[in-house]
Design an enzyme around this catalytic site. Structure first.
Site, PDB file in Angstrom:
ATOM      1  N   SER A 223      23.055 -91.721  32.556  1.00  0.00           N
ATOM      2  CA  SER A 223      24.061 -90.836  33.142  1.00  0.00           C
ATOM      3  C   SER A 223      24.267 -91.249  34.585  1.00  0.00           C
ATOM      4  CB  SER A 223      23.579 -89.374  33.077  1.00  0.00           C
ATOM      5  OG  SER A 223      24.391 -88.528  33.872  1.00  0.00           O
TER       6      SER A 223
ATOM      7  N   TYR B 158      18.061 -81.887  33.231  1.00  0.00           N
ATOM      8  CA  TYR B 158      18.775 -83.009  32.631  1.00  0.00           C
ATOM      9  C   TYR B 158      18.520 -84.296  33.406  1.00  0.00           C
ATOM     10  CZ  TYR B 158      22.900 -85.766  31.205  1.00  0.00           C
ATOM     11  OH  TYR B 158      23.743 -86.746  30.758  1.00  0.00           O
TER      12      TYR B 158
END
Length: 352
Positions: free
Chosen positions: A211, A224
């Site tokens: 990410s 996350y």
């Protein structure tokens, strides 16, 4: 650094070149002038590094050769929704043998049912929970028995399955951290380890979904973000180890695709928020207050409709990582704002 899409890459190259070749040297020269130093050296030095940087950007844009995809076999995890099912169909259309792993196949999930309508000997839908060792083992055994006879092994694995969450650190339970890490980190490691013997035989590819938050981070995203930083480290280590086998490892670092993937929905955010508040220690509730908590939840709900809804940049990055003769180590399919922000977070002083 870029996905290879010419427009966005040229824009990024132009912006960075202007900033580094003109703006930074001018600022540096001004500082050197004020200090009474030889500021010509400053301009030359920074211009040299700007030229090198531009050369790297050009390398990412120009063609790097392409392999024949016909009959190459690939396993894709997380094919219930989002990028997974679209990538499975895209690679199948290229002539590849696709093994699409779905979490909810055995439970009649809509994503799996949709993929099972594809009638092709080159398309296989597998039950695959990346947190379940026995399901991973059965999936790899199935793949081993169905790899085309003209192939040496499994060409690639795309570790696409993922989970997400939000919440400040004091609000997030250890169980929540473990739940997300079980998919985003341990799931990647489990599946990669299980597939490596087949991939090494083919001298193939490992493509891991990280990410933009694996290179930078924001408040309320630690649950996350830490998993994506870990995937970055795991992937880099794997890349070093696999060189002797001819296996290439790439990392995908997408920007904000919430709108396109629906990884967050307003109902889902509310449900997670309610659970988080219920499990939060009383002293933390008292210190932060319900008003601030509700405000953060409402902010997160507004993000559900934001971000890029065109998923093609990520799909194309996946495809390039699998089929380019010289795949990039990192792909950043994101808007120019996030590309620049990522560069600043990665290369500039931390206090910025």
């Amino acid at each position: 650094m870029f996905t290879g899409e010419l427009g966005r890459s040229v824009f990024g190259a132009t912006v960075f070149t202007f900033v580094f070749a003109l703006g930074v040297p001018w600022i540096g020269s001004t500082i050197f002038y004020i200090l009474g130093l030889n500021y010509g050296c400053c301009t030359s030095t920074i211009a040299f590094f700007a030229t090198c940087f531009l050369a790297l950007l050009i390398f990412a844009v120009f063609p790097r050769g392409r392999l024949n995809p016909k009959d190459k076999a690939v396993l894709i995890t997380g094919c219930d929704s989002g990028f997974g099912p679209l990538l499975a169909k895209q690679l199948h259309a290229l002539g590849m043998h696709v093994f699409a792993g779905c979490l909810l196949k055995d439970k009649g999930g809509e994503g799996a049912k949709h993929l099972m309508k594809i009638q092709s000997s080159r398309f296989h839908v597998l039950q695959l929970d990346v947190t379940n060792d026995s399901e991973i083992k059965m999936a790899v055994q199935y793949i081993g028995m169905h790899i085309p006879p003209n192939q040496d092994g499994l060409w690639g694995i795309v570790n696409n399955a993922g989970a997400s969450a939000f919440g400040e650190i004091e609000w997030s339970s250890i169980d929540l951290y473990k739940k997300v890490a079980e998919v985003n980190l341990w799931g990647v490691i489990r599946c990669t380890q299980a597939c490596l013997p087949l991939i090494r035989r083919a001298k193939g590819r490992v493509v891991n979904m990280a990410s933009g938050f694996g290179r930078m981070i924001a408040g309320s995203r630690s649950v996350y973000g830490i998993t994506k930083w870990a995937v970055e480290g795991f992937s880099d280590c794997l890349r070093y180890e696999m060189r002797r086998w001819g296996v290439k490892v790439s990392i995908i670092e997408p920007g904000n695709y919430i709108a396109g993937t629906s990884i967050f929905t307003e109902d889902g955010v509310k449900k997670l928020g309610d659970s988080m508040w219920e499990k939060m220690p009383d002293n933390v509730k008292e210190d932060y207050g319900k008003k601030l908590f509700d405000l953060r939840v409402a902010e997160m709900q507004t993000y559900c409709s934001k971000g890029m809804d065109d998923l093609r940049p990520v799909l194309n990055a996946y495809e390039d990582a699998l089929l380019s003769r010289i795949p990039l180590i990192r792909y950043q399919p994101m808007e120019a704002y996030w590309t620049i922000r990522s560069f600043v977070f990665t290369h500039f002083p931390s206090f910025i």
